[in-house]
Motif scaffolding. Structure first.
Motif, PDB file in Angstrom:
ATOM      1  N   GLU A 173       0.855  -1.177   0.000  1.00  0.00           N
ATOM      2  CA  GLU A 173       0.000   0.000   0.000  1.00  0.00           C
ATOM      3  C   GLU A 173       0.897   1.234   0.000  1.00  0.00           C
ATOM      4  O   GLU A 173       1.947   1.239   0.650  1.00  0.00           O
ATOM      5  CB  GLU A 173      -0.892   0.009   1.246  1.00  0.00           C
ATOM      6  N   PRO A 174       0.520   2.297  -0.700  1.00  0.00           N
ATOM      7  CA  PRO A 174       1.365   3.491  -0.705  1.00  0.00           C
ATOM      8  C   PRO A 174       1.313   4.216   0.638  1.00  0.00           C
ATOM      9  O   PRO A 174       0.334   4.099   1.376  1.00  0.00           O
ATOM     10  CB  PRO A 174       0.740   4.357  -1.805  1.00  0.00           C
ATOM     11  N   LEU A 175       2.381   4.920   0.940  1.00  0.00           N
ATOM     12  CA  LEU A 175       2.363   5.816   2.091  1.00  0.00           C
ATOM     13  C   LEU A 175       1.458   6.998   1.763  1.00  0.00           C
ATOM     14  O   LEU A 175       1.340   7.396   0.607  1.00  0.00           O
ATOM     15  CB  LEU A 175       3.774   6.302   2.415  1.00  0.00           C
ATOM     16  N   ARG A 176       0.845   7.578   2.758  1.00  0.00           N
ATOM     17  CA  ARG A 176      -0.033   8.724   2.540  1.00  0.00           C
ATOM     18  C   ARG A 176       0.699  10.054   2.697  1.00  0.00           C
ATOM     19  O   ARG A 176       0.205  11.093   2.292  1.00  0.00           O
ATOM     20  CB  ARG A 176      -1.238   8.660   3.478  1.00  0.00           C
ATOM     21  N   GLU A 177       1.888  10.003   3.279  1.00  0.00           N
ATOM     22  CA  GLU A 177       2.747  11.179   3.345  1.00  0.00           C
ATOM     23  C   GLU A 177       4.178  10.697   3.474  1.00  0.00           C
ATOM     24  O   GLU A 177       4.441   9.577   3.896  1.00  0.00           O
ATOM     25  CB  GLU A 177       2.378  12.092   4.508  1.00  0.00           C
ATOM     26  N   ALA A 178       5.102  11.561   3.080  1.00  0.00           N
ATOM     27  CA  ALA A 178       6.507  11.184   3.121  1.00  0.00           C
ATOM     28  C   ALA A 178       6.976  11.089   4.561  1.00  0.00           C
ATOM     29  O   ALA A 178       6.556  11.876   5.409  1.00  0.00           O
ATOM     30  CB  ALA A 178       7.341  12.212   2.365  1.00  0.00           C
ATOM     31  N   PRO A 179       7.839  10.105   4.855  1.00  0.00           N
ATOM     32  CA  PRO A 179       8.385  10.019   6.207  1.00  0.00           C
ATOM     33  C   PRO A 179       9.247  11.236   6.514  1.00  0.00           C
ATOM     34  O   PRO A 179       9.679  11.946   5.599  1.00  0.00           O
ATOM     35  CB  PRO A 179       9.207   8.727   6.192  1.00  0.00           C
ATOM     36  N   GLY A 180       9.519  11.475   7.786  1.00  0.00           N
ATOM     37  CA  GLY A 180      10.272  12.655   8.192  1.00  0.00           C
ATOM     38  C   GLY A 180      11.652  12.734   7.573  1.00  0.00           C
ATOM     39  O   GLY A 180      12.087  13.789   7.125  1.00  0.00           O
ATOM     40  N   ALA A 181      12.352  11.627   7.504  1.00  0.00           N
ATOM     41  CA  ALA A 181      13.700  11.619   6.931  1.00  0.00           C
ATOM     42  C   ALA A 181      13.599  11.522   5.408  1.00  0.00           C
ATOM     43  O   ALA A 181      12.686  10.890   4.882  1.00  0.00           O
ATOM     44  CB  ALA A 181      14.496  10.443   7.477  1.00  0.00           C
ATOM     45  N   PRO A 182      14.523  12.140   4.680  1.00  0.00           N
ATOM     46  CA  PRO A 182      14.495  12.000   3.214  1.00  0.00           C
ATOM     47  C   PRO A 182      14.751  10.544   2.812  1.00  0.00           C
ATOM     48  O   PRO A 182      15.368   9.782   3.554  1.00  0.00           O
ATOM     49  CB  PRO A 182      15.621  12.919   2.742  1.00  0.00           C
ATOM     50  N   ALA A 183      14.246  10.200   1.641  1.00  0.00           N
ATOM     51  CA  ALA A 183      14.454   8.842   1.133  1.00  0.00           C
ATOM     52  C   ALA A 183      15.950   8.583   0.965  1.00  0.00           C
ATOM     53  O   ALA A 183      16.725   9.490   0.683  1.00  0.00           O
ATOM     54  CB  ALA A 183      13.740   8.684  -0.200  1.00  0.00           C
ATOM     55  N   ALA A 184      16.334   7.319   1.154  1.00  0.00           N
ATOM     56  CA  ALA A 184      17.737   6.942   0.981  1.00  0.00           C
ATOM     57  C   ALA A 184      18.167   7.222  -0.454  1.00  0.00           C
ATOM     58  O   ALA A 184      17.415   7.004  -1.397  1.00  0.00           O
ATOM     59  CB  ALA A 184      17.920   5.467   1.312  1.00  0.00           C
ATOM     60  N   ALA A 185      19.367   7.710  -0.613  1.00  0.00           N
ATOM     61  CA  ALA A 185      19.906   7.982  -1.948  1.00  0.00           C
ATOM     62  C   ALA A 185      20.146   6.664  -2.678  1.00  0.00           C
ATOM     63  O   ALA A 185      20.555   5.677  -2.075  1.00  0.00           O
ATOM     64  CB  ALA A 185      21.205   8.772  -1.832  1.00  0.00           C
ATOM     65  N   GLN A 186      19.893   6.670  -3.985  1.00  0.00           N
ATOM     66  CA  GLN A 186      20.140   5.486  -4.794  1.00  0.00           C
ATOM     67  C   GLN A 186      21.436   5.660  -5.563  1.00  0.00           C
ATOM     68  O   GLN A 186      21.923   6.774  -5.758  1.00  0.00           O
ATOM     69  CB  GLN A 186      18.953   5.243  -5.718  1.00  0.00           C
ATOM     70  N   ASP A 187      21.996   4.541  -5.981  1.00  0.00           N
ATOM     71  CA  ASP A 187      23.290   4.527  -6.660  1.00  0.00           C
ATOM     72  C   ASP A 187      23.257   5.385  -7.922  1.00  0.00           C
ATOM     73  O   ASP A 187      22.363   5.253  -8.744  1.00  0.00           O
ATOM     74  CB  ASP A 187      23.636   3.078  -7.011  1.00  0.00           C
ATOM     75  N   THR A 188      24.212   6.275  -8.071  1.00  0.00           N
ATOM     76  CA  THR A 188      24.294   7.123  -9.263  1.00  0.00           C
ATOM     77  C   THR A 188      25.635   6.957  -9.981  1.00  0.00           C
ATOM     78  O   THR A 188      26.074   7.853 -10.686  1.00  0.00           O
ATOM     79  CB  THR A 188      24.101   8.605  -8.876  1.00  0.00           C
ATOM     80  N   LYS A 189      26.290   5.835  -9.816  1.00  0.00           N
ATOM     81  CA  LYS A 189      27.623   5.641 -10.396  1.00  0.00           C
ATOM     82  C   LYS A 189      27.590   5.469 -11.914  1.00  0.00           C
ATOM     83  O   LYS A 189      28.542   5.826 -12.590  1.00  0.00           O
ATOM     84  CB  LYS A 189      28.301   4.434  -9.751  1.00  0.00           C
ATOM     85  N   TYR A 190      26.511   4.915 -12.453  1.00  0.00           N
ATOM     86  CA  TYR A 190      26.425   4.710 -13.903  1.00  0.00           C
ATOM     87  C   TYR A 190      25.746   5.929 -14.519  1.00  0.00           C
ATOM     88  O   TYR A 190      24.691   6.349 -14.084  1.00  0.00           O
ATOM     89  CB  TYR A 190      25.633   3.434 -14.211  1.00  0.00           C
ATOM     90  N   ARG A 191      26.372   6.500 -15.557  1.00  0.00           N
ATOM     91  CA  ARG A 191      25.864   7.716 -16.173  1.00  0.00           C
ATOM     92  C   ARG A 191      25.601   7.496 -17.661  1.00  0.00           C
ATOM     93  O   ARG A 191      26.096   6.542 -18.246  1.00  0.00           O
ATOM     94  CB  ARG A 191      26.877   8.857 -15.983  1.00  0.00           C
ATOM     95  N   THR A 192      24.837   8.407 -18.262  1.00  0.00           N
ATOM     96  CA  THR A 192      24.573   8.314 -19.696  1.00  0.00           C
ATOM     97  C   THR A 192      25.885   8.437 -20.473  1.00  0.00           C
ATOM     98  O   THR A 192      26.878   8.963 -19.955  1.00  0.00           O
ATOM     99  CB  THR A 192      23.621   9.434 -20.176  1.00  0.00           C
ATOM    100  N   TRP A 193      25.886   7.961 -21.714  1.00  0.00           N
ATOM    101  CA  TRP A 193      27.073   8.055 -22.557  1.00  0.00           C
ATOM    102  C   TRP A 193      27.509   9.520 -22.699  1.00  0.00           C
ATOM    103  O   TRP A 193      28.682   9.856 -22.604  1.00  0.00           O
ATOM    104  CB  TRP A 193      26.820   7.418 -23.919  1.00  0.00           C
ATOM    105  N   LYS A 194      26.539  10.418 -22.907  1.00  0.00           N
ATOM    106  CA  LYS A 194      26.869  11.841 -23.063  1.00  0.00           C
ATOM    107  C   LYS A 194      27.528  12.388 -21.800  1.00  0.00           C
ATOM    108  O   LYS A 194      28.492  13.166 -21.890  1.00  0.00           O
ATOM    109  CB  LYS A 194      25.601  12.634 -23.393  1.00  0.00           C
ATOM    110  N   GLU A 195      27.025  11.994 -20.641  1.00  0.00           N
ATOM    111  CA  GLU A 195      27.621  12.480 -19.384  1.00  0.00           C
ATOM    112  C   GLU A 195      29.057  11.982 -19.212  1.00  0.00           C
ATOM    113  O   GLU A 195      29.885  12.678 -18.625  1.00  0.00           O
ATOM    114  CB  GLU A 195      26.774  12.051 -18.186  1.00  0.00           C
ATOM    115  N   THR A 196      29.354  10.810 -19.746  1.00  0.00           N
ATOM    116  CA  THR A 196      30.726  10.296 -19.615  1.00  0.00           C
ATOM    117  C   THR A 196      31.703  11.084 -20.499  1.00  0.00           C
ATOM    118  O   THR A 196      32.905  11.022 -20.310  1.00  0.00           O
ATOM    119  CB  THR A 196      30.838   8.796 -19.983  1.00  0.00           C
ATOM    120  N   ARG A 197      31.167  11.832 -21.474  1.00  0.00           N
ATOM    121  CA  ARG A 197      32.006  12.606 -22.396  1.00  0.00           C
ATOM    122  C   ARG A 197      32.330  13.991 -21.848  1.00  0.00           C
ATOM    123  O   ARG A 197      33.167  14.690 -22.379  1.00  0.00           O
ATOM    124  CB  ARG A 197      31.314  12.819 -23.742  1.00  0.00           C
ATOM    125  N   SER A 198      31.608  14.442 -20.798  1.00  0.00           N
ATOM    126  CA  SER A 198      31.823  15.814 -20.291  1.00  0.00           C
ATOM    127  C   SER A 198      32.811  15.847 -19.146  1.00  0.00           C
ATOM    128  O   SER A 198      33.188  14.890 -18.565  1.00  0.00           O
ATOM    129  CB  SER A 198      30.494  16.405 -19.859  1.00  0.00           C
TER     130      SER A 198
END
Length: 198
Positions: A173-198
């Motif tokens: 069931e969905p939560l009806r409001e966001a919990p007090g703490a921010p959501a845990a960060a998800q892995d961002t190590k893999y980037r788009t091909w264009k981002e790897t060029r900059s």
């Protein structure tokens, strides 16, 4: 959902993950560590479908064929969101971009990258490690070692996803409001091909 068709019952390796909102029908073989996303339709009614180890068939993809044809996705093939593979062969470690269409008797060689929205016409034979774009498809350059390594890294994320889904996916069931703490960060190590060029 998995459906038998006449005498054909799909074979799905226990390590693969077929989302409950995907449909797999009939003469289909799905190998190890394969990911099949929600909305995908893998229809082995008129012919066969072989999805080898480590492939992924993402959300809303269609895999089908004319009667008597076997579609093959070779090891590590990566089929992006909304793509259609109809009666074709996709080579080992190839990438089919989002909403691309690969038609009957086409062969996409190993390590190729087919761009998003590309139309690969019936019978086109694409040699290994080519970048293909447009409608109709046109070979524009070779896939470099660096590009292939980037593609392989992205596919590895999908090869690890089935185990993670088996361990954690559940209806809720969905939560009806966001919990007090921010959501845990998800892995961002893999980037788009264009981002790897900059």
């Amino acid at each position: 959902m998995i459906f038998a068709f006449e005498e054909f019952i799909p074979v799905v390796h226990e390590s693969a993950f077929v989302h409950p909102n995907a449909t797999v029908t009939g003469n289909v073989r799905i190998g190890r560590d394969v990911y099949v996303g929600p909305g995908a339709a893998i229809r082995g009614d008129w012919g066969g479908i072989e999805i080898q180890d480590g492939c992924n068939v993402q959300e809303n993809c269609i895999v089908h064929m004319f009667p008597g044809v076997t579609v093959v996705l070779e090891r590590g093939a990566h089929v992006g969101h909304g793509a259609i593979v109809h009666g074709a062969r996709i080579g080992e470690n190839a990438l089919i971009g989002m909403n691309a269409v690969v038609m009957d008797n086409a062969v996409v060689g190993a390590g190729c990258i087919v761009g998003a929205l590309c139309f690969v016409p019936s019978g086109m034979q694409i040699p290994a490690r080519k970048v293909v774009v447009g409608n109709p498809a046109k070979i524009v350059k070779d896939v470099s070692d660096e590009m292939l390594a980037w593609k392989t890294e992205g596919t590895a994320l999908y090869q690890a996803l089935p185990a993670r889904l088996h361990a954690s996916l559940r209806a809720c069931e969905p939560l009806r409001e966001a919990p007090g703490a921010p959501a845990a960060a998800q892995d961002t190590k893999y980037r788009t091909w264009k981002e790897t060029r900059s």
